[in-house]
Structure formats: C-alpha cells, structure tokens
Design a protein around this motif. Structure first.
Motif, PDB file in Angstrom:
ATOM      1  N   TYR A  69      56.922  33.923  11.913  1.00 13.96           N
ATOM      2  CA  TYR A  69      57.054  33.892  10.203  1.00 13.96           C
ATOM      3  C   TYR A  69      56.262  34.836   9.391  1.00 13.96           C
ATOM      4  O   TYR A  69      55.488  34.522   9.239  1.00 13.96           O
ATOM      5  N   SER A 150      64.139  38.491  18.036  1.00 14.66           N
ATOM      6  CA  SER A 150      65.257  36.903  17.686  1.00 14.66           C
ATOM      7  C   SER A 150      64.089  36.141  17.210  1.00 14.66           C
ATOM      8  O   SER A 150      64.440  34.834  16.394  1.00 14.66           O
ATOM      9  N   VAL A 153      61.491  35.441  11.977  1.00 12.92           N
ATOM     10  CA  VAL A 153      62.215  35.024  10.800  1.00 12.92           C
ATOM     11  C   VAL A 153      61.573  34.833   9.404  1.00 12.92           C
ATOM     12  O   VAL A 153      60.782  34.754   9.553  1.00 12.92           O
ATOM     13  N   LYS A 172      72.813  38.796  12.051  1.00 15.25           N
ATOM     14  CA  LYS A 172      72.324  38.304  11.337  1.00 15.25           C
ATOM     15  C   LYS A 172      73.035  36.837  10.896  1.00 15.25           C
ATOM     16  O   LYS A 172      73.948  37.034  10.543  1.00 15.25           O
ATOM     17  N   HIS A 257      67.386  32.616   3.511  1.00 19.25           N
ATOM     18  CA  HIS A 257      67.295  32.616   4.790  1.00 19.25           C
ATOM     19  C   HIS A 257      67.631  32.765   5.990  1.00 19.25           C
ATOM     20  O   HIS A 257      68.813  32.742   5.883  1.00 19.25           O
ATOM     21  N   GLN A 259      68.191  34.491  10.169  1.00 14.98           N
ATOM     22  CA  GLN A 259      67.642  34.823  11.277  1.00 14.98           C
ATOM     23  C   GLN A 259      68.233  35.932  11.983  1.00 14.98           C
ATOM     24  O   GLN A 259      68.833  36.265  11.207  1.00 14.98           O
ATOM     25  N   GLN A 260      68.391  36.007  13.160  1.00 16.48           N
ATOM     26  CA  GLN A 260      68.780  37.510  13.742  1.00 16.48           C
ATOM     27  C   GLN A 260      68.857  37.691  15.741  1.00 16.48           C
ATOM     28  O   GLN A 260      68.403  36.455  15.902  1.00 16.48           O
TER      29      GLN A 260
END
Length: 295
Positions: A69, A150, A153, A172, A257, A259-260
C-alpha cells in the motif's frame, strides 16, 4: 437514480472525438474501449527480455512498501512509499522472482514517468491519444508507466483528470464509485509520513513534520468496516477488469481502487479536467457532506 450503469459498458472501437465527448466525457461516464491500442507495437514488444534490452541498467524510481500500500492510510498516518532509485533490471529480477524480497515493489511514479524516465519506450505507444486530445482540445498533462507486483494496491481515491488507462499486458482490477457517492465515502485528515528503511532492513514510518495534514479515505472498499463507516453501505461500487489491449476511460472525480495481476504493464494518459459546472456540483456535494457530519 442518476443513470449510472450497473456495470462498466464496452465499446468495440474508439468513437469520433465529438461522439466520445458528447456520449462519455460530458455525462462523466466510464467505459472500456476495445481496439483503441491494437496498433501499438508495445502489445507485442514489451516482454521482459525486450524491457531488459531497451531500459536495462538505467536507474529508475521504484515505490517500495512493506505491505503493497503506497499512498494509503496506515497506523493513523497517510503513508507514502520509499522512493528507491535502482537499476531497472534489478527491479525486473524482483518482479520475475529471480530475487526474493519481503517488500513490495512498484514502478508507479506519476509525474509523466513514461516520458521522463522511460523515453526509450514512448515510440512503442503514443505520446497522446489523438482522438481524446481533439475531443478535449488539449494534450495530456502526464503519461505514466506502471509495472509491479500483484501485492501492490492503489487505495481508494479520486483524481482531477480525465484518465485513459491502457493495459499492455496482464490485467487491472478496478473498483469504481461515481462522484455522487461522495456522501457515503469517509474522508479524514492525516499526518503525512514516509516509509524509510532502517539499519536492520525493516521499515519505519517517519512523519513529514513540516507538511500539512492530508485528506484521505481510510476505508478499504474490499473489506469495509461498516460499524465504523455505516454510510458506506449505501454506496454502489462498480467493478471491472481491464485486460491486455483494452483501455478504460475513467472520468474525472470518480473514486477508484486498483489491483493488478502480477507483472501487469500499463500506460495511462492524464488530461486535466475542465473546472466547469460538474466540478462546482461536486464541490457543493463535498461541502454539504462535511457540514452534515458536523451537525
């Protein structure tokens, strides 16, 4: 009630500049566009081997955190990542798990790092998106390159940009809220701080003592604490996956928001928003929300 879709719509191709402005930018609605970047050489060329050859040992900026983060609320602070200067090939070794690290690494510097730090790669994409530049009557303020693990975030936030987010490889995962959800999304003021590596290799959080407090969203939309933030139950998030070769139009002031998948590569274009009546409406909603909470 304001006409937001229950899912993010798809377009099979880019529209004309006038059509895109009229149907998507003006009403401030997101969409995923297929076949918008299919002509980019990057889609085929940007393998790890190619990036090693072209960028190689060049020193670049990498965000490093203990938990993935960066720019997020942690221990009642708004904590920014350590910005480490390191050879790009060393970063790729970590992403490819040739070298193990307990920390999380992410190329995510958002000051037009594609043009400033990776100019060797610009010829494989585009310096701007011509139909968007024509629709808005301006060039992008920044073009950013994203590559990371991954575990990295992006916490819930909004930007004052019209954002075209293009995925070159991997996927994504976006969670979106329209600006009209502002009354249900908590903001607090936090002391800004930065992760710094201590002598034993662990991270410590160091306050930026001279900096003003930062307004940020403490809530995790994937696991919201509804006892602490009960209003969030009334919000209606949209979730979408942007796959390789697809482009997300993320309108200004939409909360997101992100993520990936591991090693996902993306390029995004930030066009400055118009500070028009839509911005005024958002500011009014923001002020009313703050006022109601003070009553």
């Amino acid at each position: 009630e304001l006409g937001w879709p229950e899912s993010v719509p798809y377009l099979d191709r880019p529209l004309s500049p006038l059509e895109f402005y009229r149907e998507w930018v003006s009403p401030n609605k997101p969409c995923i566009i297929r076949n918008a970047i299919s002509h980019w050489p990057a889609l085929k060329k940007w393998t790890s081997a190619y990036l090693r050859e072209v960028v190689g040992a060049k020193v670049v900026s990498v965000a490093v955190t203990p938990n993935g983060y960066a720019d997020a609320v942690f221990q009642d602070r708004f904590v920014m990542p350590e910005e480490r200067q390191m050879p790009f090939m060393d970063f790729l070794d970590i992403v490819e798990k040739k070298v193990t690290s307990p920390n999380v690494f992410y190329v995510q510097k958002q000051c037009s790092n594609l043009t400033e730090e990776f100019p060797e790669l610009v010829c494989d994409v585009q310096p701007d998106i011509p139909w968007m530049s024509e629709a808005l009557g301006k060039k992008p303020d920044a073009v950013n390159f994203w590559l990371g693990e991954s575990a990295a975030v992006t916490s819930l936030h909004k930007d004052h940009y019209e954002n075209l987010y293009c995925v070159v490889s991997g996927e994504k995962y976006f969670l979106l809220h329209p600006p009209s959800d502002r009354p249900f999304i908590p903001y607090e003021l936090y002391q800004p701080a930065t992760y710094q590596i201590s002598e034993d290799g662990s991270f410590e959080i160091v306050d930026e003592k001279t900096a003003e407090k930062v307004p940020w969203i403490p809530l995790d939309p994937l696991n919201p604490d509804l006892e602490l933030y009960p209003e969030y139950a009334q919000a209606k998030p949209l979730q979408c996956t942007v796959k390789a070769g697809e482009m997300l139009y993320l309108p200004s002031l939409w909360f997101h928001h992100v993520q990936q998948s591991h090693g996902c590569i993306a390029v995004n274009y930030w066009y400055d928003m118009e500070y028009d009546i839509k911005y005024s409406y958002y500011q009014l909603l923001d002020c009313l929300t703050k006022t109601v909470k003070m009553l």
